[in-house]
Design a protein around this motif. Structure first.
Motif, PDB file in Angstrom:
ATOM      1  N   THR A   9      26.328  61.718  71.043  1.00 19.04           N
ATOM      2  CA  THR A   9      26.152  62.400  72.327  1.00 19.04           C
ATOM      3  C   THR A   9      27.105  61.911  73.424  1.00 19.04           C
ATOM      4  O   THR A   9      26.953  62.305  74.584  1.00 19.04           O
ATOM      5  CB  THR A   9      24.690  62.247  72.810  1.00 19.04           C
ATOM      6  N   ALA A  10      28.064  61.062  73.092  1.00 19.12           N
ATOM      7  CA  ALA A  10      28.999  60.579  74.123  1.00 19.12           C
ATOM      8  C   ALA A  10      29.947  61.705  74.529  1.00 19.12           C
ATOM      9  O   ALA A  10      30.661  62.268  73.693  1.00 19.12           O
ATOM     10  CB  ALA A  10      29.792  59.387  73.601  1.00 19.12           C
ATOM     11  N   VAL A  11      29.960  62.026  75.832  1.00 21.63           N
ATOM     12  CA  VAL A  11      30.701  63.210  76.282  1.00 21.63           C
ATOM     13  C   VAL A  11      32.214  63.108  76.058  1.00 21.63           C
ATOM     14  O   VAL A  11      32.875  64.106  75.758  1.00 21.63           O
ATOM     15  CB  VAL A  11      30.398  63.551  77.764  1.00 21.63           C
ATOM     16  N   ASP A  33      27.489  53.071  67.839  1.00 23.19           N
ATOM     17  CA  ASP A  33      26.200  53.372  68.464  1.00 23.19           C
ATOM     18  C   ASP A  33      26.130  52.707  69.845  1.00 23.19           C
ATOM     19  O   ASP A  33      25.945  51.488  69.960  1.00 23.19           O
ATOM     20  CB  ASP A  33      25.070  52.880  67.554  1.00 23.19           C
ATOM     21  N   LEU A  34      26.281  53.514  70.883  1.00 26.71           N
ATOM     22  CA  LEU A  34      26.346  52.972  72.246  1.00 26.71           C
ATOM     23  C   LEU A  34      24.991  52.433  72.713  1.00 26.71           C
ATOM     24  O   LEU A  34      24.940  51.545  73.566  1.00 26.71           O
ATOM     25  CB  LEU A  34      26.832  54.044  73.229  1.00 26.71           C
ATOM     26  N   GLN A  35      23.922  52.980  72.152  1.00 28.64           N
ATOM     27  CA  GLN A  35      22.587  52.483  72.549  1.00 28.64           C
ATOM     28  C   GLN A  35      22.340  51.098  71.963  1.00 28.64           C
ATOM     29  O   GLN A  35      21.731  50.231  72.584  1.00 28.64           O
ATOM     30  CB  GLN A  35      21.477  53.438  72.075  1.00 28.64           C
ATOM     31  N   ASP A  38      27.131  48.674  69.895  1.00 34.39           N
ATOM     32  CA  ASP A  38      28.267  48.468  68.972  1.00 34.39           C
ATOM     33  C   ASP A  38      29.604  48.363  69.719  1.00 34.39           C
ATOM     34  O   ASP A  38      30.541  47.732  69.241  1.00 34.39           O
ATOM     35  CB  ASP A  38      28.410  49.655  67.997  1.00 34.39           C
ATOM     36  N   GLN A  39      29.678  49.014  70.897  1.00 30.70           N
ATOM     37  CA  GLN A  39      30.949  49.035  71.643  1.00 30.70           C
ATOM     38  C   GLN A  39      31.355  47.645  72.128  1.00 30.70           C
ATOM     39  O   GLN A  39      32.506  47.423  72.464  1.00 30.70           O
ATOM     40  CB  GLN A  39      30.870  50.032  72.819  1.00 30.70           C
ATOM     41  N   PHE A  40      30.372  46.728  72.205  1.00 28.70           N
ATOM     42  CA  PHE A  40      30.662  45.382  72.708  1.00 28.70           C
ATOM     43  C   PHE A  40      31.052  44.410  71.593  1.00 28.70           C
ATOM     44  O   PHE A  40      31.382  43.256  71.866  1.00 28.70           O
ATOM     45  CB  PHE A  40      29.464  44.826  73.495  1.00 28.70           C
ATOM     46  N   ALA A  52      34.527  51.269  74.915  1.00 28.28           N
ATOM     47  CA  ALA A  52      34.090  52.658  75.075  1.00 28.28           C
ATOM     48  C   ALA A  52      34.628  53.510  73.923  1.00 28.28           C
ATOM     49  O   ALA A  52      35.591  53.142  73.249  1.00 28.28           O
ATOM     50  CB  ALA A  52      34.591  53.203  76.410  1.00 28.28           C
ATOM     51  N   VAL A  53      33.964  54.660  73.725  1.00 23.76           N
ATOM     52  CA  VAL A  53      34.483  55.665  72.794  1.00 23.76           C
ATOM     53  C   VAL A  53      35.065  56.802  73.620  1.00 23.76           C
ATOM     54  O   VAL A  53      34.662  56.996  74.770  1.00 23.76           O
ATOM     55  CB  VAL A  53      33.366  56.208  71.853  1.00 23.76           C
ATOM     56  N   PRO A  54      36.008  57.569  73.105  1.00 26.90           N
ATOM     57  CA  PRO A  54      36.513  57.577  71.741  1.00 26.90           C
ATOM     58  C   PRO A  54      37.743  56.689  71.566  1.00 26.90           C
ATOM     59  O   PRO A  54      38.411  56.319  72.536  1.00 26.90           O
ATOM     60  CB  PRO A  54      36.934  59.046  71.579  1.00 26.90           C
ATOM     61  N   GLU A  65      41.406  56.813  75.267  1.00 28.93           N
ATOM     62  CA  GLU A  65      41.396  57.792  76.369  1.00 28.93           C
ATOM     63  C   GLU A  65      41.393  59.231  75.840  1.00 28.93           C
ATOM     64  O   GLU A  65      42.399  59.732  75.326  1.00 28.93           O
ATOM     65  CB  GLU A  65      42.565  57.587  77.344  1.00 28.93           C
ATOM     66  N   SER A  66      40.261  59.886  76.043  1.00 26.39           N
ATOM     67  CA  SER A  66      40.056  61.223  75.475  1.00 26.39           C
ATOM     68  C   SER A  66      41.135  62.239  75.874  1.00 26.39           C
ATOM     69  O   SER A  66      41.594  63.025  75.026  1.00 26.39           O
ATOM     70  CB  SER A  66      38.673  61.743  75.869  1.00 26.39           C
ATOM     71  N   THR A  67      41.570  62.213  77.124  1.00 27.21           N
ATOM     72  CA  THR A  67      42.575  63.193  77.560  1.00 27.21           C
ATOM     73  C   THR A  67      43.911  62.953  76.862  1.00 27.21           C
ATOM     74  O   THR A  67      44.582  63.893  76.407  1.00 27.21           O
ATOM     75  CB  THR A  67      42.755  63.122  79.094  1.00 27.21           C
ATOM     76  N   LYS A 130      20.687  43.589  79.116  1.00 27.67           N
ATOM     77  CA  LYS A 130      21.633  43.506  77.988  1.00 27.67           C
ATOM     78  C   LYS A 130      22.419  44.819  77.833  1.00 27.67           C
ATOM     79  O   LYS A 130      23.563  44.821  77.420  1.00 27.67           O
ATOM     80  CB  LYS A 130      20.855  43.225  76.697  1.00 27.67           C
ATOM     81  N   ARG A 131      21.775  45.927  78.209  1.00 26.78           N
ATOM     82  CA  ARG A 131      22.413  47.244  78.042  1.00 26.78           C
ATOM     83  C   ARG A 131      23.655  47.388  78.911  1.00 26.78           C
ATOM     84  O   ARG A 131      24.596  48.072  78.550  1.00 26.78           O
ATOM     85  CB  ARG A 131      21.415  48.372  78.346  1.00 26.78           C
ATOM     86  N   TYR A 132      23.635  46.754  80.110  1.00 27.29           N
ATOM     87  CA  TYR A 132      24.788  46.981  80.984  1.00 27.29           C
ATOM     88  C   TYR A 132      25.528  45.731  81.422  1.00 27.29           C
ATOM     89  O   TYR A 132      26.638  45.829  81.953  1.00 27.29           O
ATOM     90  CB  TYR A 132      24.393  47.823  82.206  1.00 27.29           C
ATOM     91  N   VAL A 139      32.839  47.252  88.663  1.00 26.43           N
ATOM     92  CA  VAL A 139      32.360  48.328  89.556  1.00 26.43           C
ATOM     93  C   VAL A 139      31.292  49.157  88.829  1.00 26.43           C
ATOM     94  O   VAL A 139      30.226  49.472  89.365  1.00 26.43           O
ATOM     95  CB  VAL A 139      33.540  49.221  90.009  1.00 26.43           C
ATOM     96  N   LYS A 140      31.592  49.466  87.577  1.00 21.94           N
ATOM     97  CA  LYS A 140      30.656  50.258  86.779  1.00 21.94           C
ATOM     98  C   LYS A 140      29.360  49.458  86.532  1.00 21.94           C
ATOM     99  O   LYS A 140      28.261  50.010  86.605  1.00 21.94           O
ATOM    100  CB  LYS A 140      31.328  50.622  85.441  1.00 21.94           C
ATOM    101  N   ARG A 141      29.527  48.175  86.292  1.00 19.56           N
ATOM    102  CA  ARG A 141      28.350  47.313  86.052  1.00 19.56           C
ATOM    103  C   ARG A 141      27.450  47.292  87.289  1.00 19.56           C
ATOM    104  O   ARG A 141      26.242  47.445  87.206  1.00 19.56           O
ATOM    105  CB  ARG A 141      28.837  45.904  85.712  1.00 19.56           C
TER     106      ARG A 141
END
Ligand SMILES: N[C@@H](CCC(=O)N[C@@H](CS)C(=O)NCC(=O)O)C(=O)O
Length: 267
Positions: A9-11, A33-35, A38-40, A52-54, A65-67, A130-132, A139-141
């Motif tokens: 479901t990652a946009v 699995d971002l929940q 796994d990304q860490f 991050a994905v993708p 970077e998706s773009t 732990k999730r964030y 900044v995102k954190r």
């Protein structure tokens, strides 16, 4: 050989899956699995230090970077061209994809405020953090922390919805000739927004364009009617998660709409 590291479901990952589907490019998928976090994992951060994905690995070379990935795929693979051949046409597509990159954080803000917050508040404090706390960008954190505290009342939500309003206004104007954002051809400009809109719809927030921007609403329905929507987006959303999104989001629907209407006055 093409490998895509993604999550159902990652946009941003879905953006790349739409391009792969539109051009019928075969790929091997690896789920991060971002929940679960796994990304860490250190080995994944060697591929993408942003956690991050993708990510794609093509013939042994890694791209993030998706773009950027979408442009690369369009450039080197056969199948329908997803950008005009001329430099000016490409630049017009880029203006939209640049916009997508800059608005992605609003999708993240809304998802954290509406869904992740509800999920995490039900968990013990230590597990919640732990999730964030592993998010590399400070900044995102900090944004996650603020959204955990006050949810939709956070100023970052109003500011984000004001940016959405400006975007919808610009899209409504661009779609006057239509049917796609840059005219007759469906391009990477359209592709980049589809999963963002799908996420907002999954969070019961489609009213923010449906109630105010009819051409944008019609455009999204056209996007959904393309086979790539099913293959790259709808089929990847587990039914239980879709139900969960609806259940958690429904009680906040009026609040999102009211915050959007207030934000409309800003820009
Ligand atoms: N600008 C990047 C953004 C990548 C990004 O933030 N991806 C999100 C999913 S859409 C992610 O993996 N987030 C990690 C997390 O939630 O911890 C891109 O377009 O590829």
């Amino acid at each position: 050989m093409l490998t895509l590291y993604h999550y159902d479901t990652a946009v941003c990952a879905a953006k790349v899956r739409v391009t792969l589907a539109e051009k019928a490019i075969p790929f091997e998928g690896k789920i991060i699995d971002l929940q679960r976090g796994d990304q860490f994992a250190p080995e994944y951060r060697q591929l993408n230090p942003s956690a991050a994905v993708p990510v794609i690995v093509h013939d042994g070379r890694t791209l993030t970077e998706s773009t950027v990935i979408n442009e690369y795929l369009d450039e080197i693979f056969d199948g329908p061209a997803l950008r005009p051949a001329d430099a000016f046409g490409k630049a017009r597509v880029r203006l939209w994809t640049k916009r997508e990159d800059s608005i992605h954080d609003v999708i993240n803000t809304m998802t954290v405020a509406i869904v992740f917050r509800a999920d995490l508040l039900a968990k013990p404090e230590a597990e919640r953090a732990k999730r964030y706390e592993g998010i590399p960008d400070p900044v995102k954190r900090a944004k996650w922390r603020e959204l955990m505290e006050v949810g939709l009342d956070a100023p970052v939500v109003t500011e984000g919805l004001a940016r959405f309003n400006k975007l919808f206004k610009d899209m409504e104007k661009a779609l006057e000739p239509g049917p796609w954002l840059t005219g007759a051809a469906f391009t990477l400009a359209d592709i980049g927004f589809i999963s963002f809109f799908a996420r907002m719809e999954a969070m019961e927030a489609a009213g923010i364009w449906k109630n105010h921007y009819p051409r944008v609403a019609d455009w999204f329905e056209r996007c959904k009617a393309r086979p790539s929507y099913k293959t790259a987006i709808a089929d990847w959303i587990p039914a239980a998660r879709a139900e969960h999104f609806t259940r958690v989001s429904k009680p906040l629907r009026e609040k999102v709409e009211a915050t959007f209407v207030a934000a409309m006055a800003i820009v």
